[in-house]
Design an enzyme around this catalytic site. Structure first.
Site, short mmCIF file in Angstrom:
data_model
loop_
_atom_site.label_atom_id
_atom_site.label_comp_id
_atom_site.label_asym_id
_atom_site.label_seq_id
_atom_site.Cartn_x
_atom_site.Cartn_y
_atom_site.Cartn_z
N TYR A 119 -16.14 17.32 8.73
CA TYR A 119 -15.80 18.69 8.35
C TYR A 119 -14.70 18.69 7.28
O TYR A 119 -13.96 19.64 7.13
CB TYR A 119 -15.36 19.51 9.55
CG TYR A 119 -16.47 19.80 10.55
CD1 TYR A 119 -17.81 19.53 10.24
CD2 TYR A 119 -16.19 20.36 11.79
CE1 TYR A 119 -18.81 19.80 11.16
CE2 TYR A 119 -17.20 20.63 12.71
CZ TYR A 119 -18.50 20.35 12.38
OH TYR A 119 -19.50 20.62 13.29
N LYS A 162 -18.39 6.62 18.01
CA LYS A 162 -19.60 5.88 17.71
C LYS A 162 -19.21 4.74 16.78
O LYS A 162 -19.78 4.54 15.69
CB LYS A 162 -20.61 6.86 17.05
CG LYS A 162 -22.00 6.35 16.92
CD LYS A 162 -22.83 6.45 18.19
CE LYS A 162 -24.21 5.87 17.94
NZ LYS A 162 -24.99 5.61 19.14
N ASP A 194 -23.11 9.32 22.19
CA ASP A 194 -24.47 9.63 22.63
C ASP A 194 -24.62 9.39 24.13
O ASP A 194 -25.19 10.20 24.86
CB ASP A 194 -25.51 8.84 21.82
CG ASP A 194 -25.18 7.36 21.68
OD1 ASP A 194 -24.04 6.97 22.04
OD2 ASP A 194 -26.04 6.59 21.23
N ASP A 218 -17.04 19.13 18.54
CA ASP A 218 -17.68 20.42 18.38
C ASP A 218 -18.97 20.47 19.20
O ASP A 218 -19.20 21.37 20.02
CB ASP A 218 -17.99 20.63 16.89
CG ASP A 218 -18.35 22.06 16.55
OD1 ASP A 218 -18.23 22.94 17.42
OD2 ASP A 218 -18.76 22.30 15.40
N ASP A 222 -19.68 22.15 23.14
CA ASP A 222 -20.71 23.19 23.30
C ASP A 222 -21.71 22.78 24.38
O ASP A 222 -22.19 23.62 25.15
CB ASP A 222 -21.46 23.43 21.99
CG ASP A 222 -20.92 24.65 21.24
OD1 ASP A 222 -19.69 24.84 21.24
OD2 ASP A 222 -21.72 25.39 20.66
#
Ligand code: ATP
Ligand code: MG
Length: 322
Positions: A119, A162, A194, A218, A222
Site C-alpha cells: 500500500y 510470507k 496462507d 487488511d 477481514d
C-alpha cells in the site's frame, strides 16, 4: 485539564453511530469535543472531501473519533491516518455472547503495519500490457511496529508473513520484528500468512495477538471479522507516536443510513479503545463491559436480529455503566 477529542462523523451512518459513541464518552468522563467535517457531504458543498482545517485539527489532537466516509473514503481516511502518523492499525476481532458467530470462541487482535508494504502507492503503468507495484518494507517501520507489539503483548505474539517467498521484503519484516522481540525478551511464533488463513478458520483459539504486514493485516483481519459475525461490532485504532484515530471497521452503510437503526457497538467499542489510549483504563473497560452485556441481553439492532433503534441500544449501554 479536560482532554480534547476531535469528532468527525463523516457520512451515512457515521452521523448516527458517532453521536451515539460521543454520548457514551460523555457519560464516563469530562471531555471537550471538537467537531470537524470530512466526506462526501462536505465535498459536495466545498469541493474538498478533507478540508485543511480538519486535517490540522486531527493532526494536533491527542485523539480523534471518526465515523465513515462514502465515495470519498480514500481521500479522507488515508490522509487522516497520515495526519496522526499512524504506524499501526489495531484491530480486535472478538465474538460476543448473544451474537451469532461462525466461530464464537474467536478472540484475537491484529496489529497491522499501517504505512508501507504493497500500500506504499508506488504503482506504475509501464506499457499497454504491463503494470508494476513496488513493495516497500523498511527495518525502521517494522521495528516501530515490533516495539508497539512488545508493549501491547508482553506475553508474546504471533508474526504472520510470507518470508519463504518474499524473502527480501517479508524477510526484512520478519527479521526486524523477531529481533526486537528477542531483545525485549518477548516470545514470538512465526506463521505463514496462507497457513494462518486456514488455521484461524479451523481453530481461532490458536491465536491471540497477530502482527502482520499491511496487506496481510487488511485481508486476514477481514477474514476474522467474518468469524465473529458482523461488521457492526468491529472497532479499530490507528495509533501514531503521540496521536491516534479510532474508527469502526464498517463503512457508511448507505442501505440503512438515516433510519436510526445502525448498530452503534463498533463505534462505542472504538471509543473504549480511545479511552484506554488516553489512559482511562477503567472507563474503557467499563464501556466494553457495558457493550458486552447489552449484546448478550439486548436490546439489539436489526443486524443482530433485534428491532431496537441506535438510540435505544446506546441508552442501554449508558444505563449499564454504573
Ligand atoms: P462503504 O462504501 O461506505 O463501505 P458499504 O456499502 O460497503 O459502504 P458497509 O458500511 O461496509 O457498507 O456495510 C456493509 C453491510 O453491512 C451493509 O449491508 C450494512 O448495512 C451493514 N452494516 C455495516 N455497518 C453496520 C452497522 N453499524 N449496523 C448495522 N449494519 C451495518
Ligand atoms: Mg464497505
Amino acid at each position: 485539564m479536560t482532554d480534547e477529542i476531535v469528532v468527525v462523523e463523516g457520512d451515512g451512518i457515521g452521523k448516527e453511530v458517532v453521536p451515539a459513541a460521543v454520548s457514551v464518552l460523555d457519560a464516563v468522563g469530562d471531555f471537550e469535543f471538537v467537531a470537524a467535517e470530512a466526506g462526501d457531504a462536505v465535498k459536495e458543498r466545498t469541493g474538498e472531501a478533507l478540508p485543511q482545517e480538519t486535517y490540522d485539527v486531527v493532526a494536533d489532537a491527542d485523539a480523534t473519533l471518526f465515523g465513515a466516509a462514502g465515495e470519498t473514503a480514500a481521500d479522507v481516511i488515508l490522509p487522516l491516518r497520515t495526519a496522526v502518523d499512524s504506524f499501526v492499525n489495531v484491530r480486535p476481532a472478538k465474538a460476543y455472547p448473544g451474537v451469532n458467530a461462525l466461530r464464537p470462541e474467536t478472540d484475537l487482535v491484529f496489529l497491522r503495519e499501517n504505512t508501507e508494504g504493497v500500500y506504499s502507492g508506488h504503482e506504475d503503468r509501464l506499457s499497454a500490457d504491463l503494470s508494476t507495484l513496488t513493495r516497500v518494507v523498511t527495518t525502521s517501520a517494522s521495528e516501530r511496529l515490533a516495539e508497539f507489539a512488545c508493549d501491547y503483548a508482553p506475553d508474546g505474539f504471533q508474526v504472520a508473513h510470507k518470508a519463504n517467498v518474499m524473502r527480501e521484503t517479508d524477510g526484512r519484516f520478519r527479521d526486524a520484528v523477531v529481533s526486537v522481540a528477542e531483545e525485549r525478551g518477548v516470545e514470538t511464533e512465526e506463521v505463514l500468512m496462507d497457513a494462518f488463513a486456514t488455521r484461524v478458520c479451523l481453530d481461532p483459539t490458536q491465536f491471540d495477538v497477530v502482527v502482520c504486514p499491511n496487506l496481510a493485516g487488511d485481508v486476514l483481519s477481514d477474514l476474522a471479522a467474518g468469524l465473529v459475525g458482523g461488521l457492526g461490532l468491529l472497532p479499530s485504532a490507528n495509533i501514531g507516536p503521540d496521536n491516534a484515530l479510532f474508527e469502526p471497521v464498517h463503512g457508511t452503510a448507505p442501505d440503512i443510513a438515516g433510519e436510526g437503526v445502525a448498530n452503534p457497538s463498533a463505534t462505542i467499542l472504538s471509543a473504549a479503545m480511545l479511552l484506554e489510549h488516553l489512559g482511562y483504563e477503567d472507563e474503557g473497560a467499563a464501556v466494553r463491559e457495558a457493550v458486552e452485556s447489552t449484546l448478550a441481553e439486548g436490546p439489539r439492532t436489526a443486524d443482530l436480529g433485534g428491532d431496537a433503534s441506535t438510540e435505544a441500544v446506546t441508552q442501554a449501554v449508558i444505563d449499564r455503566l454504573d
